[in-house]
Design an enzyme around this catalytic site. Structure first.
Site, PDB file in Angstrom:
ATOM      1  CB  CYS A   1      -0.916   0.019   1.219  1.00  9.00           C
ATOM      2  SG  CYS A   1      -2.018   1.457   1.276  1.00  9.00           S
TER       3      CYS A   1
ATOM      4  CD  GLU B   1      -0.812  -1.724  -5.529  1.00 10.39           C
ATOM      5  OE1 GLU B   1       0.048  -1.212  -6.293  1.00 10.39           O
ATOM      6  OE2 GLU B   1      -0.662  -1.834  -4.304  1.00 10.39           O
TER       7      GLU B   1
END
Length: 211
Positions: free
Chosen positions: A2, A101
């Site tokens: 992340c 992402e």
């Protein structure tokens, strides 16, 4: 992993969701990047509080402030010297409305936005530390990651540990290791977003709009 997330909710909504009593303020952003100063939820005398910490963990024993991992693998936090003391004593939750992402080859990666299916918030499991010197004190955090669930797997092999709301207290008080697992795919949604999110200088609600 992340490496970018979004938090634009009002403090009053965060207070209710994360059971925080004391007032607080923070800078809202649709494009939070490493080294940003962000709100975390942690225990203080057995009560939840919000603290503003830098994203990128600096252990208390570090000789300087250059060591700043933004993520910590759930599989190794109990054993790795870098994280094990924070896991035992300094657990936290990082509030987020969603995260980004990327998928694809270098130079042509498509960003995706992942967000809760039935809530305004994700609560990422994290660790925090205080690095203190006579002339400087820095509080920092890292986000714990785990293997990807069915929604995340086509995009990236790892994802943040997203705690279920009913497990927040158990994580903060006891650090129950079994909670560090992928969120059920039914609890998430995903769509593609503009490559404008690639630049850390861009910020605004248009970044999370579906394209």
């Amino acid at each position: 992993m992340c490496g970018r997330y979004h938090l634009s909710s009002k403090p009053k909504d965060m207070k209710m969701h994360f059971n925080v009593g004391s007032p607080f303020t923070f800078k809202q952003s649709y494009n939070i990047t490493p080294s940003s100063c962000c709100p975390i939820v942690r225990l203080n005398k057995e009560k939840n509080e919000v603290a503003l910490c830098y994203w990128g963990l600096i252990p208390s024993w570090a000789k300087d402030k250059k060591i700043t991992p933004i993520n910590a693998k759930a599989e190794t936090i109990r054993e790795k010297p870098f994280f094990r003391m924070a896991y035992r004593h300094h657990r936290c939750i990082i509030p987020a409305n969603g995260f980004y992402e990327w998928k694809g080859s270098k130079g042509n990666k498509q960003p995706f936005y992942l967000y809760p299916a039935d809530s305004d918030f994700f609560g990422f499991a994290g660790l925090w530390e205080t690095w203190e010197r006579p002339d400087e004190v820095i509080e920092s955090f890292t986000i714990i990651t785990t293997e990807a669930n069915a929604i995340m797997a086509p995009i990236h092999e790892r994802m943040p540990v997203i705690l279920n709301h009913q497990d927040y207290a158990e994580w903060l008080h006891d650090g129950e290791y079994s909670l560090l697992k992928p969120l059920d795919a039914e609890g998430m949604r995903c769509h593609t977003v503009s490559k404008e999110v690639n630049s850390p200088t861009n910020d605004g609600p248009e970044l999370i709009s579906k394209i």
